[in-house]
Design an enzyme around this catalytic site. Structure first.
Site, short mmCIF file in Angstrom:
data_model
loop_
_atom_site.label_atom_id
_atom_site.label_comp_id
_atom_site.label_asym_id
_atom_site.label_seq_id
_atom_site.Cartn_x
_atom_site.Cartn_y
_atom_site.Cartn_z
N ASP A 110 -1.05 -10.37 -5.90
CA ASP A 110 -1.64 -11.21 -6.95
C ASP A 110 -1.28 -10.86 -8.39
O ASP A 110 -1.00 -11.73 -9.19
CB ASP A 110 -3.17 -11.17 -6.86
CG ASP A 110 -3.68 -11.51 -5.47
OD1 ASP A 110 -2.86 -11.86 -4.61
OD2 ASP A 110 -4.90 -11.42 -5.26
N GLU B 241 -8.35 0.01 0.79
CA GLU B 241 -7.48 -1.14 0.49
C GLU B 241 -6.15 -0.67 -0.10
O GLU B 241 -5.10 -1.18 0.24
CB GLU B 241 -8.23 -2.08 -0.48
CG GLU B 241 -7.57 -3.42 -0.71
CD GLU B 241 -8.38 -4.28 -1.70
OE1 GLU B 241 -9.41 -3.79 -2.24
OE2 GLU B 241 -7.98 -5.44 -1.94
#
Ligand code: GLC
Length: 441
Positions: free
Chosen positions: A171, A413
């Site tokens: 992103d 993550e």
């Protein structure tokens, strides 16, 4: 590493996947990501196939609930329920005539990893079951790949154009951030930035409630991304209408590398069930392989993403720089140059590799999302790419170091590449799934 450490790791990974299972599909992380994401589920299925092939298959077939009638696979299939109304309403997929009526989704896609996941599951099945699995998935894969070429290849050059940074899966990597600053900052976002009102946005951001703000994108970037989403919605996610006016669109390097590999796997899948891919699609696939080489810059010895509008390379190095290895079509000389970058301690050779931007980039921030941290999914793609190019020792080294990182810091993550500190969401599904895959392979 001893056997017991690996066994413990395997157990911990299984637990994460069980806890994140929502009955037929898996959330990337509870709270922070409560829906089904496209490339997450592909990575998750690649791990799950070692535990329960049927459950891995369901992970992928449940993605198809969200497939649009034009073939697009959305990056998110939303969970149902009143508590998620806000997410559904940001996207309003129902504004497009192609969106499914009964399943709320976004209106954009994500990297085409489905062929890889379908193929990897196939490897776990005996021949007759494999063929019937491929037969089941083939029409969906075909429509998805055809949609990419029909919808996102307006100049017929073979490189797919992305219309939102979320489509890249990376992103907030530098090429998207630099294009955002150049072309896609609404006046009101600039105003908020100038008068320092951006702190107010914390009240409406869900991600920074779960993860510390320094590990996510800034409020200004988040707002500008949101504005970009609303622009797409206003055009009902019609790519032609969007691309006729958009300055914020890109031939994304990572996405196109993944597509090249996915095309090769789709060819294998079709051959296994004796189906002939349409001529037009085959011609497009060939064009993509050739067009990738237009993204090479010999002076710096790297591939880059390219701006859709200016047609110029966006010379910002990121983890995508290494993904032509995964595409599997580049020549030995270029592969060797990428290997040098991977090993160099100025570039990607961090103590806990592989950083999402090189250590010498002005964007590098060891904890911030896609601007520095090491991620397990991109490590997985690079390990595969190293093997594909004959760099077996380096592939083994990176695999061992990746497993060591997760063993040391947990199923997070992402990770600080300098000290291996965990960051982002805990109990993250693709970290767990790909750790299983690395351990089992
Ligand atoms: C973030 C990542 C994206 C991922 C999603 C769910 O948005 O950038 O790649 O798919 O989270 O994990």
């Amino acid at each position: 590493m001893t056997r017991t450490v690996n066994e413990e790791l395997l157990e911990a990974a299984k637990k994460v996947l069980e806890a994140n299972d929502r009955g037929g599909w898996t959330v990337p992380a509870a709270d922070l990501y409560p829906h089904q994401w496209l490339w997450d589920s592909c990575f998750i299925a690649i791990g799950l196939r070692h535990l329960d092939v049927e459950r891995a298959q369901t992970e992928l077939t449940s993605l198809l609930r969200g497939q649009w009638s034009n073939g697009m696979l959305p990056n998110i299939v939303f969970a149902k329920g009143r508590e998620y109304r806000r997410d559904h309403e940001i996207w309003r997929s129902y504004v497009s005539p192609y969106a499914p009526h009964d399943v709320p989704t976004t209106g954009i896609t994500q990297p085409p990893l489905l062929a890889e996941a379908v193929f990897q599951i196939g490897q776990k099945l005996k021949l007759p079951e494999r063929r019937s699995w491929y037969r089941q998935m083939y029409p969906h894969l075909l429509r998805f790949h055809e949609w990419l070429y029909n919808d996102r290849n307006p100049h017929k050059e073979g490189l797919i154009i992305l219309i939102h940074p979320y489509e890249s899966g990376l992103d907030s990597t530098p090429p998207w951030l630099s294009e955002l600053r150049k072309h896609s900052m609404p006046w009101w976002v600039r105003f908020i930035e100038r008068v320092h009102l951006d702190k107010l946005i914390n009240k409406v951001r869900r991600d920074t409630r779960n993860v510390s703000a320094g590990q996510r994108m800034s409020n200004i970037e988040a707002m500008a991304y949101w504005a970009a989403t609303l622009r797409l919605r206003r055009k009902a996610y019609n790519s032609e209408a969007i691309l006729s006016r958009s300055l914020f669109a890109m031939e994304d390097l990572a996405f196109n590398c993944i597509l090249i590999r996915a095309n090769a796997l789709l060819k294998e899948i079709s051959a296994a069930i004796k189906k002939e891919l349409p001529d037009q699609l085959q011609a497009n696939m060939q064009r993509t392989e050739e067009a990738l080489e237009q993204l090479w810059d010999d002076t710096t010895g790297q591939y880059y993403s390219r701006s859709f509008v200016s047609h110029k390379l966006i010379e910002e190095s990121t983890i995508a720089t290494l993904l032509p290895l995964y595409a599997g079509t580049i020549d030995d000389d270029r592969a060797k140059r990428l290997l040098e970058l991977l090993k160099s301690s100025k570039w990607f050779g961090a103590p806990w590799p592989v950083p999402s931007v090189p250590l010498n980039s002005p964007y590098f921030d060891q904890f911030r999302y896609w601007q520095g941290p090491s991620w397990i999914n991109t490590n997985w793609l690079i390990i595969d790419g190293l093997k594909r190019n004959g760099f077996d020792d380096e592939a083994r080294e990176l695999k061992d170091r990746t497993i060591e990182l997760v063993a040391k810091s947990g199923m997070y993550e992402y990770f600080d590449p300098l000290h291996g500190q965990p960051a982002g969401a805990a109990n993250f599904s693709w970290t767990a799934a790909l750790t299983i895959d690395l351990l089992k392979n």
